[in-house]
Design a protein around this motif. Structure first.
Motif, PDB file in Angstrom:
ATOM      1  N   MET A  99      35.815  30.954  49.022  1.00 56.25           N
ATOM      2  CA  MET A  99      35.734  32.310  48.491  1.00 56.25           C
ATOM      3  C   MET A  99      34.492  32.375  47.626  1.00 56.25           C
ATOM      4  SD  MET A  99      39.740  32.942  47.615  1.00 56.25           S
ATOM      5  CE  MET A  99      39.410  34.446  46.765  1.00 56.25           C
TER       6      MET A  99
ATOM      7  N   SER B 188      31.457  35.145  45.479  1.00 59.89           N
ATOM      8  CA  SER B 188      31.164  36.442  44.886  1.00 59.89           C
ATOM      9  C   SER B 188      29.658  36.606  44.704  1.00 59.89           C
ATOM     10  CB  SER B 188      31.850  36.557  43.525  1.00 59.89           C
ATOM     11  OG  SER B 188      31.468  37.744  42.873  1.00 59.89           O
TER      12      SER B 188
ATOM     13  N   SER C 185      29.726  38.410  40.428  1.00 59.29           N
ATOM     14  CA  SER C 185      30.643  37.842  39.448  1.00 59.29           C
ATOM     15  C   SER C 185      30.227  38.209  38.025  1.00 59.29           C
ATOM     16  CB  SER C 185      30.661  36.320  39.595  1.00 59.29           C
ATOM     17  OG  SER C 185      31.442  35.759  38.573  1.00 59.29           O
TER      18      SER C 185
ATOM     19  N   TRP D 161      36.741  31.648  38.436  1.00 59.50           N
ATOM     20  CA  TRP D 161      38.193  31.749  38.363  1.00 59.50           C
ATOM     21  C   TRP D 161      38.784  30.360  38.483  1.00 59.50           C
ATOM     22  CZ3 TRP D 161      41.849  35.428  37.573  1.00 59.50           C
ATOM     23  CH2 TRP D 161      43.141  35.162  38.010  1.00 59.50           C
TER      24      TRP D 161
ATOM     25  N   TYR E 143      46.409  31.958  41.993  1.00 60.20           N
ATOM     26  CA  TYR E 143      46.545  33.294  42.570  1.00 60.20           C
ATOM     27  C   TYR E 143      48.018  33.678  42.716  1.00 60.20           C
ATOM     28  CZ  TYR E 143      41.617  33.802  43.583  1.00 60.20           C
ATOM     29  OH  TYR E 143      40.256  33.942  43.469  1.00 60.20           O
TER      30      TYR E 143
ATOM     31  N   VAL F 109      49.413  37.332  42.285  1.00 61.32           N
ATOM     32  CA  VAL F 109      48.309  38.281  42.319  1.00 61.32           C
ATOM     33  C   VAL F 109      48.401  39.106  43.591  1.00 61.32           C
ATOM     34  CG1 VAL F 109      45.792  38.511  42.471  1.00 61.32           C
ATOM     35  CG2 VAL F 109      46.804  36.792  40.969  1.00 61.32           C
ATOM     36  N   THR F 110      48.197  40.408  43.484  1.00 64.71           N
ATOM     37  CA  THR F 110      48.147  41.273  44.659  1.00 64.71           C
ATOM     38  C   THR F 110      46.769  41.887  44.782  1.00 64.71           C
ATOM     39  OG1 THR F 110      48.980  43.153  43.397  1.00 64.71           O
ATOM     40  CG2 THR F 110      50.608  41.822  44.545  1.00 64.71           C
ATOM     41  N   PHE F 111      46.355  42.135  45.985  1.00 62.36           N
ATOM     42  CA  PHE F 111      45.045  42.707  46.247  1.00 62.36           C
ATOM     43  C   PHE F 111      45.223  44.094  46.865  1.00 62.36           C
ATOM     44  CE2 PHE F 111      44.544  38.162  46.300  1.00 62.36           C
ATOM     45  CZ  PHE F 111      43.421  37.971  45.537  1.00 62.36           C
ATOM     46  N   THR F 112      44.392  45.036  46.469  1.00 62.14           N
ATOM     47  CA  THR F 112      44.497  46.385  47.017  1.00 62.14           C
ATOM     48  C   THR F 112      43.207  46.775  47.718  1.00 62.14           C
ATOM     49  OG1 THR F 112      43.755  47.338  44.940  1.00 62.14           O
ATOM     50  CG2 THR F 112      46.130  47.147  45.296  1.00 62.14           C
TER      51      THR F 112
END
Length: 66
Positions: free
Chosen positions: A46, A48, A51, A56, A60, A63-66
């Motif tokens: 993973m 970024s 950032s 991080w 996880y 944790v939810t991702f939208t």
């Protein structure tokens, strides 16, 4: 940052690290390796490009991702 280091003498010596992340990646983590039956290596991680802070390091879990 994800790097590749190659040995051609079964681990006795190694070459210089080669960065494998594309340009613009500022941080990366969670590396995963896989090797198929033909000896091909796959690397996943993973990353970024924007950032805002330190990498991080927590779980996880939950944790939810939208």
């Amino acid at each position: 940052m994800p790097s590749q280091i190659v040995s051609s003498d079964f681990g006795k010596t190694f070459g210089s690290p080669l960065l494998v992340a594309p340009k613009g990646v500022k941080e990366a983590g969670g590396p995963s390796l896989d090797l198929d039956s033909k000896g091909r290596l796959a690397l996943g991680y993973m990353a970024s490009t924007d950032s805002p802070g330190k990498p991080w390091t927590a779980s996880y879990r939950g944790v939810t991702f939208t």
